[in-house]
Write an enzyme that holds these catalytic residues in place. Structure first.
Site, PDB file in Angstrom:
ATOM      1  N   SER A   1       0.832  -1.211   0.000  1.00 53.49           N
ATOM      2  CA  SER A   1       0.000   0.000   0.000  1.00 53.49           C
ATOM      3  C   SER A   1       0.868   1.262   0.000  1.00 53.49           C
ATOM      4  O   SER A   1       0.604   2.216  -0.735  1.00 53.49           O
ATOM      5  CB  SER A   1      -0.883   0.035   1.251  1.00 53.49           C
ATOM      6  OG  SER A   1      -1.857  -0.964   1.170  1.00 53.49           O
TER       7      SER A   1
ATOM      8  N   GLY B   1      -6.138  -3.749  -7.838  1.00 53.82           N
ATOM      9  CA  GLY B   1      -7.246  -2.852  -7.487  1.00 53.82           C
ATOM     10  C   GLY B   1      -6.746  -1.506  -6.985  1.00 53.82           C
ATOM     11  O   GLY B   1      -7.320  -0.457  -7.314  1.00 53.82           O
TER      12      GLY B   1
ATOM     13  N   SER C   1     -13.182   2.198   2.910  1.00 52.83           N
ATOM     14  CA  SER C   1     -12.192   1.810   1.907  1.00 52.83           C
ATOM     15  C   SER C   1     -11.104   2.865   1.772  1.00 52.83           C
ATOM     16  O   SER C   1     -11.371   4.014   1.416  1.00 52.83           O
ATOM     17  CB  SER C   1     -12.871   1.594   0.551  1.00 52.83           C
ATOM     18  OG  SER C   1     -11.905   1.637  -0.475  1.00 52.83           O
TER      19      SER C   1
ATOM     20  N   ASP D   1      -6.930  -7.463   5.119  1.00 53.45           N
ATOM     21  CA  ASP D   1      -6.167  -8.387   4.277  1.00 53.45           C
ATOM     22  C   ASP D   1      -5.622  -9.577   5.058  1.00 53.45           C
ATOM     23  O   ASP D   1      -5.152 -10.547   4.470  1.00 53.45           O
ATOM     24  CB  ASP D   1      -5.008  -7.638   3.598  1.00 53.45           C
ATOM     25  CG  ASP D   1      -5.533  -6.588   2.625  1.00 53.45           C
ATOM     26  OD1 ASP D   1      -6.661  -6.734   2.128  1.00 53.45           O
ATOM     27  OD2 ASP D   1      -4.806  -5.602   2.371  1.00 53.45           O
TER      28      ASP D   1
ATOM     29  N   LYS E   1     -12.906  -8.952  -2.776  1.00 52.18           N
ATOM     30  CA  LYS E   1     -11.452  -8.893  -2.913  1.00 52.18           C
ATOM     31  C   LYS E   1     -11.047  -9.648  -4.187  1.00 52.18           C
ATOM     32  O   LYS E   1     -11.896  -9.915  -5.026  1.00 52.18           O
ATOM     33  CB  LYS E   1     -10.778  -9.459  -1.654  1.00 52.18           C
ATOM     34  CG  LYS E   1     -11.020  -8.595  -0.411  1.00 52.18           C
ATOM     35  CD  LYS E   1     -10.375  -7.227  -0.570  1.00 52.18           C
ATOM     36  CE  LYS E   1     -10.704  -6.304   0.568  1.00 52.18           C
ATOM     37  NZ  LYS E   1     -10.320  -4.916   0.311  1.00 52.18           N
TER      38      LYS E   1
ATOM     39  N   ARG F   1     -13.299 -14.087  -0.674  1.00 53.54           N
ATOM     40  CA  ARG F   1     -12.452 -14.772   0.321  1.00 53.54           C
ATOM     41  C   ARG F   1     -13.247 -15.470   1.423  1.00 53.54           C
ATOM     42  O   ARG F   1     -12.704 -16.291   2.143  1.00 53.54           O
ATOM     43  CB  ARG F   1     -11.451 -13.781   0.935  1.00 53.54           C
ATOM     44  CG  ARG F   1     -10.339 -13.432  -0.023  1.00 53.54           C
ATOM     45  CD  ARG F   1      -9.306 -12.519   0.592  1.00 53.54           C
ATOM     46  NE  ARG F   1      -8.265 -12.240  -0.392  1.00 53.54           N
ATOM     47  CZ  ARG F   1      -7.516 -11.154  -0.406  1.00 53.54           C
ATOM     48  NH1 ARG F   1      -7.679 -10.230   0.528  1.00 53.54           N
ATOM     49  NH2 ARG F   1      -6.591 -10.983  -1.334  1.00 53.54           N
TER      50      ARG F   1
HETATM   51  C1  S3P Z   1      -5.688  -0.987   0.186  1.00 52.28           C
HETATM   52  C2  S3P Z   1      -6.896  -0.902   0.825  1.00 52.28           C
HETATM   53  C3  S3P Z   1      -7.737  -2.079   1.112  1.00 52.28           C
HETATM   54  C4  S3P Z   1      -6.925  -3.366   1.056  1.00 52.28           C
HETATM   55  C5  S3P Z   1      -6.079  -3.434  -0.169  1.00 52.28           C
HETATM   56  C6  S3P Z   1      -5.096  -2.275  -0.208  1.00 52.28           C
HETATM   57  C7  S3P Z   1      -4.948   0.259  -0.094  1.00 52.28           C
HETATM   58  O1  S3P Z   1      -8.754  -2.171   0.131  1.00 52.28           O
HETATM   59  O2  S3P Z   1      -7.783  -4.474   1.138  1.00 52.28           O
HETATM   60  O3  S3P Z   1      -5.345  -4.646  -0.201  1.00 52.28           O
HETATM   61  O4  S3P Z   1      -3.740   0.182  -0.413  1.00 52.28           O
HETATM   62  O5  S3P Z   1      -5.545   1.327   0.016  1.00 52.28           O
HETATM   63  P1  S3P Z   1     -10.141  -1.347   0.251  1.00 52.28           P
HETATM   64  O6  S3P Z   1      -9.851   0.086   0.069  1.00 52.28           O
HETATM   65  O7  S3P Z   1     -10.987  -1.900  -0.862  1.00 52.28           O
HETATM   66  O8  S3P Z   1     -10.681  -1.676   1.601  1.00 52.28           O
END
Ligand code: S3P
Length: 436
Positions: free
Chosen positions: A23, A94, A166, A303, A330, A334
């Protein structure tokens, strides 16, 4: 593809330094690209997701070089991006897709973003709604899925109350806000990871002044596999060096401690080169007991839930994980991937649906047994099942573990390097001394 075979582990011992946090790395690449100087990122993880972000910025005209775990990024300033010649393919990342939408909402040219099979099924409405409200023009596949075409410019600030917890959505809005007239405010009912806010601070907010060098601390989400493996496999002792200890991400550490895990943070420091707390974590095996995880805690361990399900399956008594619905969207569903797999290994695990959302209920069993399980193409399901396989009796076969490269390409080599022996020999190793 040949299935991956896991045999029962005797014990894990030794020390590991983990690749940089995924992240934090995405945010470091993005803000370095938008600053107007060179930035060096140290301990950058060359995983599929972070490479997707790096390559996307190359297509947008940002030069970068990657040598081992060091990346140099030659930023061109907030308005220095150029229209790419062809669509940008974001693989199944994502975070790359949602954060990039925030940046592209501020550009006056249009860009088409495409995604792999799994990401093309994940919801984008949560991010397109606020960005449209800020003024971006967005066209997507029916139902608001990738591919997405976005054309930005002339953005205005918004006050946005987040309907889902999120960090990706929050970050997309904050990145778009760099280009917006007026103030933007994001209101969260449940706090999510704050890496974008911290990274903006070290780039001096809207000034986007490069700090020159950024050290990316080890990924706590990767560390979680070692924390659980070290806890559930008897006689283990693992020292995890230089791991990110951001309080918005340490939910799994807190939960494992509540379960009775022997996890101690050694030598905590605030790292000046990344504005993130960082430290060494020592894990020793212990007997775990059941735990209740509340909805409020979910974003801080979202996660890590798959591997926590493995821990709860082997804990004494009942565990309840509340408000876990986000797991459905996800890389794979999951809830389904983990319950199907763990049931095959003899776990007592079920899902309950109430008004407030979905909960996972696990009654700990004495032991798991090896089985033929599936990764469902999901890196965290695959790594969790490897940990479960090490703890189980008999042999576990996992259909395809190539997906692990999404976050931690070296995982199998690293975890095997800690394996003192396979249980078949029936030996108990000496306890290793802690040396910081
Ligand atoms: C992330 C936020 C989370 C996490 C993803 C990484 C990020 O997702 O599950 O692996 O780097 O901002 P969400 O924003 O969908 O909760």
């Amino acid at each position: 593809m040949k299935p991956f075979v896991v045999k029962p582990a005797g014990a894990f011992s030794g020390r590991v330094s983990l690749p940089g946090d995924k992240s934090i790395s995405h945010r470091a690449v993005i803000l370095s690209a938008l600053s107007s100087a060179k930035t060096t990122l140290e301990n950058f993880p060359a995983n599929d997701d972070c490479l997707a972000t790096l390559k996307a910025f190359r297509q947008l005209g940002i030069r970068s070089t990657l040598k081992k775990s060091e990346v140099l990024i030659y930023g061109k300033g907030l308005f220095g991006l150029k229209k790419p010649g062809r669509p940008i393919y974001l693989t199944d990342s994502g975070t790359s897709l949602r954060l990039l939408l925030g940046v592209l909402a501020g550009q006056r040219f249009s860009v088409r973003l495409t995604a792999g099979k799994s990401l093309s099924r994940r919801p984008m409405k949560r991010v397109t709604i606020p960005l449209r409200r800020m003024g971006a023009e967005i066209k997507s596949r029916m139902g608001e899925f990738a591919p997405i075409t976005i054309k930005g410019g002339n953005l205005k600030g918004i006050i946005y109350k987040m309907p889902v917890a999120s960090a990706q959505v929050k970050s997309a809005i904050l990145l778009a806000a760099l280009y917006a007239k007026g103030k933007t405010r994001v209101i969260e009912a449940i706090p999510t990871r704050d890496h974008t806010e911290r990274m903006l601070k070290i780039f001096k907010g809207k000034m986007l002044k490069s700090p020159g060098k950024i050290y990316i601390p080890g990924d706590i989400s990767s560390a979680a596999f070692f924390m659980v493996a070290g806890s559930i496999i008897p006689c283990s002792k693992i020292l995890i060096k230089n791991v990110s200890l951001n309080p918005t991400r340490t939910g799994a550490v807190k939960v494992l401690k509540r379960m009775g895990a022997c996890i101690n943070v050694k030598c905590q420091m605030s790292n000046v080169k990344c504005a993130e707390p960082i430290g060494d974590v020592l894990v020793e095996s212990s007997k775990l007991k059941g735990v209740r995880i509340s909805k409020m805690e979910i974003p801080s361990l979202i996660d890590e839930l798959p591997v926590l399900m493995v821990a709860a399956s082997l804990a004494r008594g009942k565990s309840v994980f509340e408000g876990v619905g986000e797991l459905r969207v996800k890389e794979t569903d999951r809830i389904r991937s983990m319950t199907e797999n763990l049931k095959k290994m003899g776990a007592d695990i079920r899902v309950s649906k109430v008004k407030a959302g979905e909960s996972i209920i696990i009654n700990g069993v004495k032991g798991l047994k090896g089985a033929r399980v599936k990764s469902f193409g999901d890196h965290r399901t695959a790594m969790s099942m490897i940990v479960a396989g090490f703890a189980a009796k008999g042999t576990t076969h996992i259909d395809d573990v190539s997906c692990i490269s999404k976050s931690f390409p070296d995982f199998i080599r690293v975890i095997k390097s800690l394996l003192t022996f396979y249980l078949t020999r029936g030996l108990i190793p000496d306890r290793i001394p802690y040396t910081p």
